[in-house]
Design a protein around this motif. Structure first.
Motif, PDB file in Angstrom:
ATOM      1  N   VAL A   1      -0.303 -49.639 -28.239  1.00 57.25           N
ATOM      2  CA  VAL A   1       0.360 -48.341 -28.233  1.00 57.25           C
ATOM      3  C   VAL A   1       1.845 -48.532 -28.505  1.00 57.25           C
ATOM      4  N   THR A   2       2.446 -47.598 -29.220  1.00 53.97           N
ATOM      5  CA  THR A   2       3.896 -47.676 -29.414  1.00 53.97           C
ATOM      6  C   THR A   2       4.496 -46.284 -29.247  1.00 53.97           C
ATOM      7  N   ARG A   3       5.818 -46.244 -29.082  1.00 55.11           N
ATOM      8  CA  ARG A   3       6.514 -44.985 -28.835  1.00 55.11           C
ATOM      9  C   ARG A   3       7.690 -44.883 -29.785  1.00 55.11           C
ATOM     10  N   VAL A   4       8.159 -43.689 -30.006  1.00 56.31           N
ATOM     11  CA  VAL A   4       9.323 -43.508 -30.871  1.00 56.31           C
ATOM     12  C   VAL A   4      10.459 -44.417 -30.385  1.00 56.31           C
TER      13      VAL A   4
ATOM     14  N   LEU B   1       3.991 -39.828 -28.955  1.00 58.78           N
ATOM     15  CA  LEU B   1       4.618 -40.552 -27.851  1.00 58.78           C
ATOM     16  C   LEU B   1       6.085 -40.814 -28.153  1.00 58.78           C
ATOM     17  N   HIS B   2       6.925 -40.345 -27.247  1.00 64.38           N
ATOM     18  CA  HIS B   2       8.360 -40.582 -27.384  1.00 64.38           C
ATOM     19  C   HIS B   2       8.755 -41.740 -26.486  1.00 64.38           C
ATOM     20  N   ASP B   3       8.246 -41.709 -25.281  1.00 66.88           N
ATOM     21  CA  ASP B   3       8.537 -42.718 -24.265  1.00 66.88           C
ATOM     22  C   ASP B   3       7.328 -42.647 -23.347  1.00 66.88           C
TER      23      ASP B   3
ATOM     24  N   ASP C   1       3.151 -37.062 -20.165  1.00 67.46           N
ATOM     25  CA  ASP C   1       4.326 -37.180 -19.311  1.00 67.46           C
ATOM     26  C   ASP C   1       5.388 -36.171 -19.769  1.00 67.46           C
ATOM     27  N   TYR C   2       5.980 -35.476 -18.802  1.00 68.18           N
ATOM     28  CA  TYR C   2       6.954 -34.439 -19.152  1.00 68.18           C
ATOM     29  C   TYR C   2       8.069 -34.989 -20.038  1.00 68.18           C
TER      30      TYR C   2
END
Lengths: 253, 97
Positions: free
Chosen positions: A194-197, A163-165, A87-88
């Motif tokens: 799964v996790t993101r920042v 992964l940031h978001d 994702d952008y």
């Protein structure tokens, strides 16, 4: 030929999917020929895209009709591993390209080595992450980063995503999971895996994540910021056109 | 006949094997999210299974794949020759027209 003693850092740039994969290959060639130093690049994907592993079946993994409708690019990588939705706004991708001799000889060991730079970067955000063989980085046992490596003609390429978001619904709309699995239950299960920042550090911006990764990747290295050379760009444009954007390549399995 | 089977290797990757066959295997496609070095080795693994007779004997198939792995100095990550053999057998048993 004198070996380069410094790393080239190509700062965060945005490209199409085909171009992103073509640049990796073009840089592998210049690095292999001794014409470019070992290189670390950071990049984003515009339009957002799905990359699939070189051994994956396109139609098994991607809902190509949905991708087309949503304007999501699809590209086949030259590395193995799984399908990734880039994702952008949701992630940062990196590539590390250098002569094999710069890295641990064993494949798992070299994954561990490069993933260590990501782990150091995440630590700058206050995130405690660990390497999970074969090719993942996890936080509290949830995946935050996936990575893939190839070695060709004495050159190692490892690329991966942090992964940031991430919009899980959007990811599921394009990755080929059967409709019944897209029920809330399945999404919940993925949220658990799964996790993101932003889950750990809600106030972090994409720039914060990038700056932290940049630190993690460059600490202790002699390095210079530099762009791709003209030859690399020309070669990448050619590879993007002739290979990475073609149906023959993308649909080869 | 055509058949396809999918297997998630415990602690490893996802493996799918598709096969065309009559009395013997006539075509095989191995796909999934595993790693194989060098990547160009996959067609060698696939080609080695053409001509194998049915019913599939997993032990024989594993031995064939092991030989290819050694011959081409391949390194598999996330899948194994016996997993491919098992999946190939399953594919032939899942067969349809």
């Amino acid at each position: 030929m004198a070996e380069f003693t410094w790393w080239r850092i190509v700062p965060l740039a945005t490209n199409t999917a085909a171009m992103n994969m073509a640049i990796d290959e073009a840089v592998m060639e210049t690095v292999g020929a001794g014409r470019a130093p070992p290189t670390i690049r950071f990049y984003r994907w515009k339009p957002s895209a799905v990359s699939i592993g070189c051994f994956q079946s396109l139609n098994d993994e991607v809902r190509t009709d949905v991708a087309t409708k949503q304007g999501i690019d699809i590209v086949r990588r030259r590395t193995g591993g799984g399908a990734v939705y880039h994702d952008y706004d949701g992630e940062i991708t990196y590539s590390v390209i250098g002569k094999e001799t710069l890295f641990s000889k064993g494949i798992t060991e070299s994954y561990h080595e490069i993933c260590g730079w990501i782990i150091k970067g995440l630590a700058h955000l206050g995130i405690k992450a660990e390497f999970k063989p074969i090719n993942d980085i996890v936080v509290n046992n949830k995946k935050i980063s996936g990575n893939a490596q190839t070695r060709r003609n004495g050159v190692l390429l490892q690329h991966g995503t942090i992964l940031h978001d991430l919009d899980v619904n959007k990811m599921f709309s394009v990755l080929n999971v059967s409709q019944e699995k897209i029920a809330d239950k399945m999404i919940q299960a993925v949220e658990d895996r799964v996790t993101r920042v932003k889950d750990v550090v809600p106030q972090a911006t994409l720039t914060d994540t990038y700056n932290a990764l940049l630190k993690g990747f460059t600490e202790g290295k002699e390095q210079r910021f530099a762009l791709l050379i003209k030859d690399e760009l020309a070669r990448a444009q050619n590879l993007a056109k002739k290979r990475y954007s073609t149906k023959t390549w993308t649909g080869s399995r | 006949m055509h058949g396809k089977a999918t297997e998630k290797i415990p602690g490893g990757k996802l493996l799918r094997v598709a096969a065309d066959f009559g009395n013997t295997i006539t075509n095989v496609e191995i796909t999934g999210d595993f790693f194989l070095y060098p990547e160009d080795g996959l067609p060698h693994l696939e080609a080695s299974l053409i001509g194998v007779s049915l019913p599939i004997d997993e032990h024989t198939v594993t031995k064939i794949l092991d030989t290819v792995v050694k011959q081409h100095k391949l390194q598999l990550l996330g899948i194994t020759p016996d997993a491919i053999a098992h999946c190939l057998k399953a594919a032939t048993e899942e067969a349809h027209g």
